[in-house]
Design a protein around this motif. Structure first.
Motif, PDB file in Angstrom:
ATOM      1  N   ASP A 184       0.832  -1.200   0.000  1.00  0.00           N
ATOM      2  CA  ASP A 184       0.000   0.000   0.000  1.00  0.00           C
ATOM      3  C   ASP A 184       0.866   1.249   0.000  1.00  0.00           C
ATOM      4  O   ASP A 184       1.879   1.337   0.679  1.00  0.00           O
ATOM      5  N   GLY A 185       0.471   2.216  -0.815  1.00  0.00           N
ATOM      6  CA  GLY A 185       1.177   3.488  -0.897  1.00  0.00           C
ATOM      7  C   GLY A 185       2.365   3.488  -1.829  1.00  0.00           C
ATOM      8  O   GLY A 185       2.967   4.541  -2.060  1.00  0.00           O
ATOM      9  N   LEU A 186       2.724   2.340  -2.378  1.00  0.00           N
ATOM     10  CA  LEU A 186       3.862   2.256  -3.291  1.00  0.00           C
ATOM     11  C   LEU A 186       3.384   2.306  -4.738  1.00  0.00           C
ATOM     12  O   LEU A 186       2.267   1.883  -5.057  1.00  0.00           O
ATOM     13  N   THR A 187       4.243   2.805  -5.611  1.00  0.00           N
ATOM     14  CA  THR A 187       3.943   2.838  -7.036  1.00  0.00           C
ATOM     15  C   THR A 187       5.049   2.132  -7.797  1.00  0.00           C
ATOM     16  O   THR A 187       6.176   1.977  -7.304  1.00  0.00           O
ATOM     17  N   GLY A 188       4.714   1.709  -8.996  1.00  0.00           N
ATOM     18  CA  GLY A 188       5.685   1.023  -9.829  1.00  0.00           C
ATOM     19  C   GLY A 188       6.524   1.995 -10.635  1.00  0.00           C
ATOM     20  O   GLY A 188       6.482   3.208 -10.446  1.00  0.00           O
ATOM     21  N   VAL A 189       7.307   1.441 -11.546  1.00  0.00           N
ATOM     22  CA  VAL A 189       8.184   2.243 -12.388  1.00  0.00           C
ATOM     23  C   VAL A 189       7.417   2.740 -13.607  1.00  0.00           C
ATOM     24  O   VAL A 189       6.354   2.227 -13.948  1.00  0.00           O
ATOM     25  N   GLY A 190       7.990   3.742 -14.270  1.00  0.00           N
ATOM     26  CA  GLY A 190       7.378   4.278 -15.479  1.00  0.00           C
ATOM     27  C   GLY A 190       6.828   5.675 -15.282  1.00  0.00           C
ATOM     28  O   GLY A 190       6.505   6.094 -14.168  1.00  0.00           O
ATOM     29  N   GLU A 191       6.716   6.388 -16.379  1.00  0.00           N
ATOM     30  CA  GLU A 191       6.206   7.770 -16.319  1.00  0.00           C
ATOM     31  C   GLU A 191       4.778   7.802 -15.814  1.00  0.00           C
ATOM     32  O   GLU A 191       4.380   8.681 -15.051  1.00  0.00           O
TER      33      GLU A 191
ATOM     34  N   VAL B  84       5.255  -7.547  -8.977  1.00  0.00           N
ATOM     35  CA  VAL B  84       5.429  -7.123 -10.366  1.00  0.00           C
ATOM     36  C   VAL B  84       4.517  -5.934 -10.662  1.00  0.00           C
ATOM     37  O   VAL B  84       3.672  -5.542  -9.854  1.00  0.00           O
ATOM     38  N   SER B  85       4.707  -5.389 -11.858  1.00  0.00           N
ATOM     39  CA  SER B  85       3.781  -4.408 -12.419  1.00  0.00           C
ATOM     40  C   SER B  85       3.875  -4.526 -13.933  1.00  0.00           C
ATOM     41  O   SER B  85       4.704  -5.288 -14.455  1.00  0.00           O
ATOM     42  N   ASP B  86       3.029  -3.800 -14.635  1.00  0.00           N
ATOM     43  CA  ASP B  86       3.179  -3.746 -16.084  1.00  0.00           C
ATOM     44  C   ASP B  86       4.514  -3.088 -16.422  1.00  0.00           C
ATOM     45  O   ASP B  86       4.936  -2.130 -15.765  1.00  0.00           O
ATOM     46  N   ALA B  87       5.186  -3.598 -17.430  1.00  0.00           N
ATOM     47  CA  ALA B  87       6.468  -3.035 -17.848  1.00  0.00           C
ATOM     48  C   ALA B  87       6.236  -1.884 -18.808  1.00  0.00           C
ATOM     49  O   ALA B  87       5.674  -2.078 -19.886  1.00  0.00           O
ATOM     50  N   PRO B  88       6.626  -0.660 -18.442  1.00  0.00           N
ATOM     51  CA  PRO B  88       6.424   0.474 -19.340  1.00  0.00           C
ATOM     52  C   PRO B  88       7.339   0.387 -20.554  1.00  0.00           C
ATOM     53  O   PRO B  88       8.459  -0.148 -20.472  1.00  0.00           O
ATOM     54  N   ALA B  89       6.896   0.920 -21.663  1.00  0.00           N
ATOM     55  CA  ALA B  89       7.719   0.947 -22.868  1.00  0.00           C
ATOM     56  C   ALA B  89       8.846   1.958 -22.701  1.00  0.00           C
ATOM     57  O   ALA B  89       8.675   3.020 -22.097  1.00  0.00           O
ATOM     58  N   GLY B  90      10.013   1.611 -23.221  1.00  0.00           N
ATOM     59  CA  GLY B  90      11.130   2.555 -23.221  1.00  0.00           C
ATOM     60  C   GLY B  90      11.628   2.933 -21.846  1.00  0.00           C
ATOM     61  O   GLY B  90      12.074   4.069 -21.630  1.00  0.00           O
ATOM     62  N   LEU B  91      11.586   2.017 -20.912  1.00  0.00           N
ATOM     63  CA  LEU B  91      12.016   2.317 -19.550  1.00  0.00           C
ATOM     64  C   LEU B  91      13.516   2.607 -19.517  1.00  0.00           C
ATOM     65  O   LEU B  91      14.319   1.871 -20.062  1.00  0.00           O
TER      66      LEU B  91
ATOM     67  N   ALA C 262      13.585 -11.233   1.004  1.00  0.00           N
ATOM     68  CA  ALA C 262      13.168 -10.973  -0.378  1.00  0.00           C
ATOM     69  C   ALA C 262      14.390 -11.082  -1.280  1.00  0.00           C
ATOM     70  O   ALA C 262      15.486 -10.655  -0.909  1.00  0.00           O
ATOM     71  N   LEU C 263      14.207 -11.669  -2.445  1.00  0.00           N
ATOM     72  CA  LEU C 263      15.257 -11.715  -3.449  1.00  0.00           C
ATOM     73  C   LEU C 263      15.088 -10.509  -4.356  1.00  0.00           C
ATOM     74  O   LEU C 263      14.142 -10.454  -5.155  1.00  0.00           O
ATOM     75  N   PRO C 264      15.970  -9.517  -4.246  1.00  0.00           N
ATOM     76  CA  PRO C 264      15.798  -8.304  -5.047  1.00  0.00           C
ATOM     77  C   PRO C 264      16.222  -8.528  -6.487  1.00  0.00           C
ATOM     78  O   PRO C 264      17.281  -9.088  -6.761  1.00  0.00           O
ATOM     79  N   MET C 265      15.410  -8.104  -7.419  1.00  0.00           N
ATOM     80  CA  MET C 265      15.760  -8.144  -8.818  1.00  0.00           C
ATOM     81  C   MET C 265      16.394  -6.808  -9.217  1.00  0.00           C
ATOM     82  O   MET C 265      16.004  -5.753  -8.709  1.00  0.00           O
ATOM     83  N   ARG C 266      17.375  -6.845 -10.072  1.00  0.00           N
ATOM     84  CA  ARG C 266      18.021  -5.612 -10.502  1.00  0.00           C
ATOM     85  C   ARG C 266      17.071  -4.790 -11.365  1.00  0.00           C
ATOM     86  O   ARG C 266      16.192  -5.326 -12.037  1.00  0.00           O
ATOM     87  N   PHE C 267      17.280  -3.473 -11.337  1.00  0.00           N
ATOM     88  CA  PHE C 267      16.421  -2.568 -12.096  1.00  0.00           C
ATOM     89  C   PHE C 267      16.391  -2.985 -13.562  1.00  0.00           C
ATOM     90  O   PHE C 267      17.418  -3.256 -14.175  1.00  0.00           O
ATOM     91  N   GLY C 268      15.173  -3.027 -14.120  1.00  0.00           N
ATOM     92  CA  GLY C 268      15.010  -3.291 -15.543  1.00  0.00           C
ATOM     93  C   GLY C 268      14.698  -4.726 -15.915  1.00  0.00           C
ATOM     94  O   GLY C 268      14.559  -5.033 -17.111  1.00  0.00           O
ATOM     95  N   LEU C 269      14.551  -5.618 -14.932  1.00  0.00           N
ATOM     96  CA  LEU C 269      14.267  -7.022 -15.256  1.00  0.00           C
ATOM     97  C   LEU C 269      12.810  -7.173 -15.683  1.00  0.00           C
ATOM     98  O   LEU C 269      11.892  -6.812 -14.950  1.00  0.00           O
ATOM     99  N   VAL C 270      12.595  -7.744 -16.859  1.00  0.00           N
ATOM    100  CA  VAL C 270      11.253  -7.865 -17.441  1.00  0.00           C
ATOM    101  C   VAL C 270      11.034  -9.299 -17.896  1.00  0.00           C
ATOM    102  O   VAL C 270      11.920  -9.923 -18.498  1.00  0.00           O
TER     103      VAL C 270
END
Length: 237
Positions: A18-25, A42-49, A72-80
């Motif tokens: 709660d209160g968190l947002t995903g990546v992307g514009e 997870v979240s939807d993967a934005p285009a052109g991230l 938690a196993l952290p995934m590196r930024f940009g994993l899709v």
């Protein structure tokens, strides 16, 4: 639609998102892809991230929230991944590996230590300890055309710097190893002869920081110790 992956947890993790947002514009909401034993945030993967500060902060915030409540196993930024179904299939296929990694990281944090040494101090030490280095220095200082000696001096100094830095890195690593459960050496950087990450139990973090502080004091002002953490345990996933 492609699926952006932040982290993997055990299925019984609280997953307070709660209160968190995903990546992307225009970020989509966070959601959980679940198997019987594990969950992927997870979240939807934005285009052109791209790695913009806003998105890096969003990614990090999700990891910090998850780590505060459990392993938690952290995934590196940009994993899709291709989609949620493929992510779920991966959770099932690799469930034993994920279970082992989560057990290893439960209640543990990563700290990264970088150490640099003042260049002038190191050069003085080399010249003090090497008759050949002093001879070559004096020869090149008195004879600007002594190109062979200049090359020889440069090669000697380079070898000595590498050897002395490697020895110092081994000594420092040996002093700090007992204060951590695991270490992951990333190798020297251009500015640092030591660049190593440590996996530390959460309730021993203060003792580890104190050990680093005491080691820095022992080595004195010629050395710069930079400790960063706690961090998501990327180096141990």
């Amino acid at each position: 639609m492609a699926t952006y992956i932040y982290a993997i947890t055990a299925a019984d993790h609280p997953l307070r998102l709660d209160g968190l947002t995903g990546v992307g514009e225009t970020p989509s909401g966070l959601r959980v892809v679940q198997s019987e034993r594990h969950a992927a945030v997870v979240s939807d993967a934005p285009a052109g991230l791209r790695a913009k500060r806003r998105d890096l902060v969003a990614h990090q915030s999700v990891l910090e929230r998850l780590m505060a409540d459990g392993a938690a196993l952290p995934m590196r930024f940009g994993l899709v991944g291709p989609d949620d179904d493929e992510v779920r299939a991966a959770l099932v296929q690799e469930q034993e590996t994920y279970a082992q990694r989560l057990a290893e990281l439960d209640g543990r944090l990563e700290y990264n230590l970088k150490v640099a040494r003042d260049e002038d101090s190191l050069l003085r030490e080399i010249l003090t300890g090497s008759d050949e280095a002093r001879r070559l220095r004096d020869r090149t200082r008195d004879n600007p055309d002594a190109h062979g000696e200049k090359v020889a001096l440069g090669e000697l100094v380079s070898r000595e710097i590498e050897a002395r830095n490697a020895a110092a890195a081994e000594r420092i690593g040996g002093l700090l190893a007992p204060a951590a459960q695991r270490a992951s050496d990333a190798g020297p950087t251009k500015a640092h002869f030591l660049n190593v990450s440590y996996l530390v139990p959460r309730d021993e973090a203060a003792a580890f920081s104190q050990a680093v502080h005491e080691t820095a004091e022992k080595y004195g002002d010629d050395y710069t110790f930079s400790l960063n953490g706690p961090l998501p345990p990327y180096s141990f996933v």
